[in-house]
Design a protein around this motif. Structure first.
Motif, PDB file in Angstrom:
ATOM      1  N   MET A 117       0.792  -1.232   0.000  1.00  8.81           N
ATOM      2  CA  MET A 117       0.000   0.000   0.000  1.00  8.81           C
ATOM      3  C   MET A 117       0.822   1.279   0.000  1.00  8.81           C
ATOM      4  SD  MET A 117      -3.267  -0.366  -0.045  1.00  8.81           S
ATOM      5  CE  MET A 117      -3.578   1.313   0.469  1.00  8.81           C
ATOM      6  N   SER A 118       2.141   1.172   0.058  1.00 10.12           N
ATOM      7  CA  SER A 118       2.931   2.345   0.427  1.00 10.12           C
ATOM      8  C   SER A 118       2.890   3.471  -0.608  1.00 10.12           C
ATOM      9  CB  SER A 118       4.384   1.948   0.707  1.00 10.12           C
ATOM     10  OG  SER A 118       4.952   1.269  -0.392  1.00 10.12           O
ATOM     11  N   SER A 119       2.782   3.155  -1.886  1.00  8.48           N
ATOM     12  CA  SER A 119       2.789   4.228  -2.888  1.00  8.48           C
ATOM     13  C   SER A 119       1.523   5.075  -2.827  1.00  8.48           C
ATOM     14  CB  SER A 119       2.963   3.634  -4.291  1.00  8.48           C
ATOM     15  OG  SER A 119       4.268   3.153  -4.470  1.00  8.48           O
ATOM     16  N   ALA A 120       0.368   4.426  -2.775  1.00  6.98           N
ATOM     17  CA  ALA A 120      -0.879   5.182  -2.667  1.00  6.98           C
ATOM     18  C   ALA A 120      -0.937   5.942  -1.352  1.00  6.98           C
ATOM     19  CB  ALA A 120      -2.073   4.245  -2.782  1.00  6.98           C
ATOM     20  N   ALA A 121      -0.415   5.327  -0.279  1.00 13.00           N
ATOM     21  CA  ALA A 121      -0.400   6.003   1.017  1.00 13.00           C
ATOM     22  C   ALA A 121       0.446   7.270   0.964  1.00 13.00           C
ATOM     23  CB  ALA A 121       0.132   5.054   2.092  1.00 13.00           C
ATOM     24  N   THR A 122       1.590   7.193   0.302  1.00 17.73           N
ATOM     25  CA  THR A 122       2.469   8.357   0.197  1.00 17.73           C
ATOM     26  C   THR A 122       1.805   9.472  -0.599  1.00 17.73           C
ATOM     27  OG1 THR A 122       4.406   6.908   0.321  1.00 17.73           O
ATOM     28  CG2 THR A 122       4.755   9.127  -0.537  1.00 17.73           C
ATOM     29  N   ALA A 123       1.167   9.098  -1.709  1.00 16.94           N
ATOM     30  CA  ALA A 123       0.488  10.109  -2.523  1.00 16.94           C
ATOM     31  C   ALA A 123      -0.658  10.753  -1.749  1.00 16.94           C
ATOM     32  CB  ALA A 123      -0.027   9.479  -3.815  1.00 16.94           C
ATOM     33  N   ALA A 124      -1.449   9.958  -1.052  1.00 15.65           N
ATOM     34  CA  ALA A 124      -2.568  10.510  -0.285  1.00 15.65           C
ATOM     35  C   ALA A 124      -2.087  11.425   0.828  1.00 15.65           C
ATOM     36  CB  ALA A 124      -3.418   9.378   0.286  1.00 15.65           C
ATOM     37  N   ASN A 125      -1.030  11.023   1.511  1.00 13.45           N
ATOM     38  CA  ASN A 125      -0.504  11.869   2.586  1.00 13.45           C
ATOM     39  C   ASN A 125      -0.035  13.211   2.068  1.00 13.45           C
ATOM     40  OD1 ASN A 125      -0.762  10.589   5.140  1.00 13.45           O
ATOM     41  ND2 ASN A 125       0.753   9.067   4.528  1.00 13.45           N
ATOM     42  N   ARG A 126       0.647  13.226   0.931  1.00  9.18           N
ATOM     43  CA  ARG A 126       1.181  14.508   0.471  1.00  9.18           C
ATOM     44  C   ARG A 126       0.098  15.391  -0.160  1.00  9.18           C
ATOM     45  NH1 ARG A 126       5.410  12.704  -4.375  1.00  9.18           N
ATOM     46  NH2 ARG A 126       3.877  12.410  -6.044  1.00  9.18           N
ATOM     47  N   SER A 127      -1.015  14.817  -0.606  1.00  7.40           N
ATOM     48  CA  SER A 127      -2.094  15.640  -1.166  1.00  7.40           C
ATOM     49  C   SER A 127      -3.199  15.941  -0.169  1.00  7.40           C
ATOM     50  CB  SER A 127      -2.710  14.955  -2.386  1.00  7.40           C
ATOM     51  OG  SER A 127      -1.960  15.197  -3.535  1.00  7.40           O
ATOM     52  N   PHE A 128      -3.628  14.927   0.573  1.00  2.00           N
ATOM     53  CA  PHE A 128      -4.759  15.072   1.485  1.00  2.00           C
ATOM     54  C   PHE A 128      -4.339  15.332   2.922  1.00  2.00           C
ATOM     55  CE2 PHE A 128      -7.203  11.858  -1.350  1.00  2.00           C
ATOM     56  CZ  PHE A 128      -7.547  12.864  -2.242  1.00  2.00           C
ATOM     57  N   GLY A 129      -3.077  15.018   3.257  1.00  3.23           N
ATOM     58  CA  GLY A 129      -2.633  15.121   4.640  1.00  3.23           C
ATOM     59  C   GLY A 129      -3.004  13.912   5.469  1.00  3.23           C
ATOM     60  N   VAL A 130      -3.557  12.874   4.837  1.00  4.15           N
ATOM     61  CA  VAL A 130      -3.971  11.670   5.552  1.00  4.15           C
ATOM     62  C   VAL A 130      -4.039  10.525   4.553  1.00  4.15           C
ATOM     63  CG1 VAL A 130      -6.434  12.157   5.210  1.00  4.15           C
ATOM     64  CG2 VAL A 130      -5.740  10.680   7.099  1.00  4.15           C
ATOM     65  N   ASP A 131      -3.734   9.337   5.042  1.00  4.85           N
ATOM     66  CA  ASP A 131      -3.891   8.132   4.236  1.00  4.85           C
ATOM     67  C   ASP A 131      -4.904   7.222   4.907  1.00  4.85           C
ATOM     68  OD1 ASP A 131      -3.621   5.615   2.933  1.00  4.85           O
ATOM     69  OD2 ASP A 131      -2.069   5.064   4.376  1.00  4.85           O
ATOM     70  N   ARG A 132      -6.114   7.217   4.389  1.00  3.37           N
ATOM     71  CA  ARG A 132      -7.078   6.173   4.736  1.00  3.37           C
ATOM     72  C   ARG A 132      -7.564   5.633   3.420  1.00  3.37           C
ATOM     73  NH1 ARG A 132     -12.546   7.292   8.026  1.00  3.37           N
ATOM     74  NH2 ARG A 132     -13.558   6.931   6.002  1.00  3.37           N
ATOM     75  N   GLY A 133      -7.263   4.377   3.130  1.00  2.00           N
ATOM     76  CA  GLY A 133      -7.483   3.815   1.797  1.00  2.00           C
ATOM     77  C   GLY A 133      -8.754   4.285   1.130  1.00  2.00           C
ATOM     78  N   LEU A 134      -9.893   3.948   1.725  1.00  5.46           N
ATOM     79  CA  LEU A 134     -11.168   4.475   1.256  1.00  5.46           C
ATOM     80  C   LEU A 134     -11.613   5.561   2.224  1.00  5.46           C
ATOM     81  CD1 LEU A 134     -13.264   1.345   0.158  1.00  5.46           C
ATOM     82  CD2 LEU A 134     -11.874   2.875  -1.255  1.00  5.46           C
ATOM     83  N   PRO A 135     -11.747   6.787   1.763  1.00  4.63           N
ATOM     84  CA  PRO A 135     -12.213   7.854   2.657  1.00  4.63           C
ATOM     85  C   PRO A 135     -13.730   7.906   2.759  1.00  4.63           C
ATOM     86  CG  PRO A 135     -11.608   8.789   0.540  1.00  4.63           C
ATOM     87  CD  PRO A 135     -11.331   7.312   0.450  1.00  4.63           C
ATOM     88  N   PHE A 136     -14.371   6.835   2.341  1.00  6.74           N
ATOM     89  CA  PHE A 136     -15.828   6.720   2.399  1.00  6.74           C
ATOM     90  C   PHE A 136     -16.169   5.239   2.555  1.00  6.74           C
ATOM     91  CE2 PHE A 136     -14.338   7.606  -1.974  1.00  6.74           C
ATOM     92  CZ  PHE A 136     -14.371   6.321  -2.480  1.00  6.74           C
ATOM     93  N   PRO A 137     -17.363   4.911   3.046  1.00  9.21           N
ATOM     94  CA  PRO A 137     -17.738   3.498   3.193  1.00  9.21           C
ATOM     95  C   PRO A 137     -17.944   2.820   1.848  1.00  9.21           C
ATOM     96  CG  PRO A 137     -19.142   4.937   4.540  1.00  9.21           C
ATOM     97  CD  PRO A 137     -18.391   5.819   3.593  1.00  9.21           C
ATOM     98  N   LEU A 138     -17.830   1.505   1.859  1.00  9.87           N
ATOM     99  CA  LEU A 138     -18.056   0.729   0.645  1.00  9.87           C
ATOM    100  C   LEU A 138     -19.428   0.997   0.039  1.00  9.87           C
ATOM    101  CD1 LEU A 138     -16.544  -2.665   1.803  1.00  9.87           C
ATOM    102  CD2 LEU A 138     -15.880  -1.489  -0.301  1.00  9.87           C
ATOM    103  N   GLU A 139     -20.403   1.236   0.875  1.00 15.09           N
ATOM    104  CA  GLU A 139     -21.766   1.428   0.373  1.00 15.09           C
ATOM    105  C   GLU A 139     -21.865   2.601  -0.587  1.00 15.09           C
ATOM    106  OE1 GLU A 139     -23.698   4.020   4.017  1.00 15.09           O
ATOM    107  OE2 GLU A 139     -23.490   1.853   4.249  1.00 15.09           O
TER     108      GLU A 139
END
Length: 693
Positions: free
Chosen positions: A138-160
């Motif tokens: 997961m590290s590449s997507a986590a790094t990109a999310a951290n530098r753009s959003f300031g947080v890495d949570r894989g899905l920032p919304f529920p599956l539903e």
């Protein structure tokens, strides 16, 4: 006998199940949990078979002749095994320093165990040498999310929310095979008129059910994403208000994507200009819309920038933070989300704090009862640590928990050689994996149904893993092992082997951090069927959806980052004319240490099969089910051929659940995330006459 509600031990969905003890074994049934809603895949249905499997490790094992890895393993008592480990730790650190002893963790460890492992290395060992197999995931997507959003949570919304999106773009993701119960959300969306686009070099089961399948050459996803952003600019499809009010840095992205005109991107990727235009128009006009990436986009030597390019597109179109819309990445491993939040990464402290941040060090040290100066500095990433095992300045004594490195690491022959170069190797597992078979000491650990704890699924939902049965008499939990070793190292006062007490401490350590669990208790989890982080207080409702009001960045805005396509670290040439990519099969999971022991799963898929296009097969005189040898600059491996007209003719796919695929893969690392390039390297193929292997 009473049934116990708990969760499947496999992927990051963490499907709800119930376990009921019976006269012979356990009855496993799916539950109507909000994630799986009564669904379960073949792996989940058979998970209880592992509990009393004949291969189960039931007692510690040590080498009959100490120091001689060619000697057989023999049964030993816990006192002997733990005393031997602690003695070797002390002698190594005395001779070579604290960082000569390290640990490699797993993405399936509970939050309590991942947290304690990070603490154990830094407090009991006083070492910087720790990382885990999530670095390979997961590290590449986590790094990109951290530098753009300031947080890495894989899905920032529920599956539903996926079921309510009108347009879904799936990049390098095949949930139909990797996590089948998640397909109900895609199916529900399509039933309501949604259209889905899948980006994948193979026509997978997920792609086959989509509205449009785009088949780029592996390693060109960044160019594809930049090409879509170019079209959005050119056709006036940007959300200018969102860009102005909620982001920074777009002009650099506008300039970077100006040269990615459709005809050029078609030549680079193999995706037609018409399909590029159609894709971006759907994302921009058929709302709500979301972009979901997975390992196919991320496991590259430029994986962070590739994930960033898709994230940039989502921001440019104004998808993020809106209802049933946005950007997310699909976590794969069972606790891949929680496992990367609480300190088993080389650069991380609990709560997703940075180890090089003085304020973070002070906070966590206060919770742990030590001086901040006692905390080591950040260590090496996973492959970099493995690459230096047994060398001067490298780790010489390694503890491995719940990870089968021999199968899962890139350039696996080299990694195996490095493991063999160690002075001492300790592996904790439920079965004698390929990695455990190399160890000086093997420790039998408890399984999912034999322990209490918490997991955090791909949505950021913190769940309760409940004990349904006692482990076998001589099997211990990893928490018990770490506590016992800490006692022998004179640091036991800092540790507990009670998972409830550990979670209470984790809550305090994470308080105020990005991944804030302070308001989450076991009681709340049970009452609410999981609690979404961040949850900073007990009266806080949790956060199912992020970014609705802002981003946890310094200025509250999301940040664009300019990224440019570059070729994979290794390109095809005359000697190695094709591209090898790797991935999952439906019947197996990760290194296969568990699933390859389940008879119904192995009957369905008894061996690794390399997929290739019939045209490529004819060129080399290969028929379906023939043996073939795949060869790269790092090694050779033999597979059965599976002819698949749905794969690109220049691409070969190999599953990574057996020893084989990762003998071939390229360990070239992403400069930002340190992710290896699993998804693209140059390969040659040749038929293997039957009977010559």
């Amino acid at each position: 006998m009473p049934a116990t509600a708990t969760h499947c031990p496999y992927c990051a969905l963490q499907c709800g199940i119930t376990l009921t003890p019976e006269r012979r074994g356990m009855r496993l049934e799916p539950s109507d949990f909000p994630v799986n809603k009564g669904g379960l895949c073949a792996k989940g249905w058979t998970a209880a078979e592992l509990l009393d499997h004949r291969d189960r490790l039931l007692t510690p094992l040590v080498r009959k002749t100490p120091g001689d890895r060619s000697s057989p393993l023999r049964e030993a008592g816990w006192d002997e095994a733990l005393e031997l480990i602690s003695r070797r730790i002390k002698s190594s650190q005395q001779a070579y320093g604290p960082d000569s002893v390290g640990a490699f963790g797993g993405g399936g460890l509970t939050n309590e165990k991942a947290y304690t492992l990070g603490k154990f290395v830094r407090v009991a060992l006083r070492s910087s040498a720790i990382d885990y197999n999530g670095r390979f995931c997961m590290s590449s997507a986590a790094t990109a999310a951290n530098r753009s959003f300031g947080v890495d949570r894989g899905l920032p919304f529920p599956l539903e929310d996926i079921a309510r999106a009108r347009t879904v773009l799936l990049v390098g993701a095949n949930p139909a095979d990797a996590m089948p119960p998640a397909m109900q959300y895609l199916d529900a969306g399509r039933a309501n008129g949604a259209r889905h686009i899948v980006v994948d070099p193979r026509r997978t089961a997920t792609a086959a059910g989509s509205y449009r399948h785009l088949q780029p050459l592996p390693g060109t996803d960044l160019a594809l994403a930049n090409g879509l952003t170019h079209i959005a600019v050119r056709e006036g499809l940007l959300d200018s208000d969102f860009i102005r009010d909620r982001t920074t840095g777009f002009e650099a992205v506008r300039a970077a994507t100006a040269s990615y005109w459709p005809d050029r991107v078609e030549r680079m990727t193999g995706v037609s200009a018409d399909h590029l235009r159609e894709t971006v128009r759907m994302l921009a006009t058929e709302r709500p819309a979301m972009i979901l990436t997975a390992r196919g986009a991320e496991q590259h030597s430029n994986g962070t920038d590739t994930a960033q390019a898709w994230l940039n597109l989502a921001l440019a179109l104004g998808l993020v933070g809106r209802d049933a819309s946005g950007y997310g990445t699909i976590t794969g491993q069972g606790n891949g989300q929680g496992g990367r939040e609480h300190g088993q990464k080389a650069d991380q402290l609990p709560g997703y704090r940075r180890l090089d941040d003085p304020a973070a060090r002070a906070h966590v040290a206060a919770v742990w009862g030590i001086d901040p100066d006692e905390l080591p500095r950040p260590g090496l990433s996973a492959y970099e640590m493995l690459d230096r095992l047994g060398t001067d300045g490298g780790v010489r004594v390694l503890l491995v928990l719940a990870s089968n490195i021999v199968v899962s690491a890139p350039h696996a022959n080299h990694v195996t050689n490095r493991l063999n170069a160690l002075d001492f190797l300790v592996v904790s597992d439920i079965f004698l994996s390929e990695t455990a078979a190399l160890a000086d000491v093997v420790l039998p650990t408890s399984q999912f149904a034999e322990e209490d704890g918490t997991m955090t699924n791909l949505e950021g939902r913190v769940l309760r893993r409940r004990k349904a049965v006692e482990p076998p008499p001589e099997v211990r939990t990893d928490l018990e092992v770490m506590k016992a070793l800490a006692d022998r190292l004179g640091r036991g006062r800092f540790f507990s082997d009670d998972p409830r007490a550990v979670f209470a401490e984790l809550r305090r350590a994470s308080a105020g951090g990005i991944a804030d669990y302070a308001g989450i208790s076991w009681e709340r989890i049970e009452a609410e069927e999981g609690v979404f982080w961040p949850c900073p207080a007990e009266d806080h409702p949790g956060t199912p959806r992020l970014f609705t009001d802002g981003f946890p960045t310094a200025d509250g805005r999301a940040k664009f980052h300019r990224v440019e396509h570059r070729d994979p670290a290794e390109m095809p040439d005359r000697a190695y004319p094709y591209v090898l990519t790797t991935g999952r099969n439906m019947q197996q999971y990760q290194s296969g240490n568990q699933t390859r022991r389940v008879s119904s799963l192995t009957v369905a898929l008894p061996e690794a099969r390399a997929e290739l296009h019939p045209d490529l097969a004819r060129r080399h005189g290969i028929g379906d089910s023939d043996l073939v040898e795949l060869r790269t600059r790092r090694g050779r491996a033999v597979f059965r051929a599976r002819l698949n007209p749905g794969i690109r003719p220049d691409t070969i796919f190999a599953p990574f659940h057996w020893v084989g695929a990762n003998l071939l893969t390229d360990p070239a690392l992403d400069p930002h995330s340190r992710m290896p390039a699993f998804k693209a390297c140059a390969v040659a193929i040749a038929p293997v006459p039957e009977g010559t292997t």
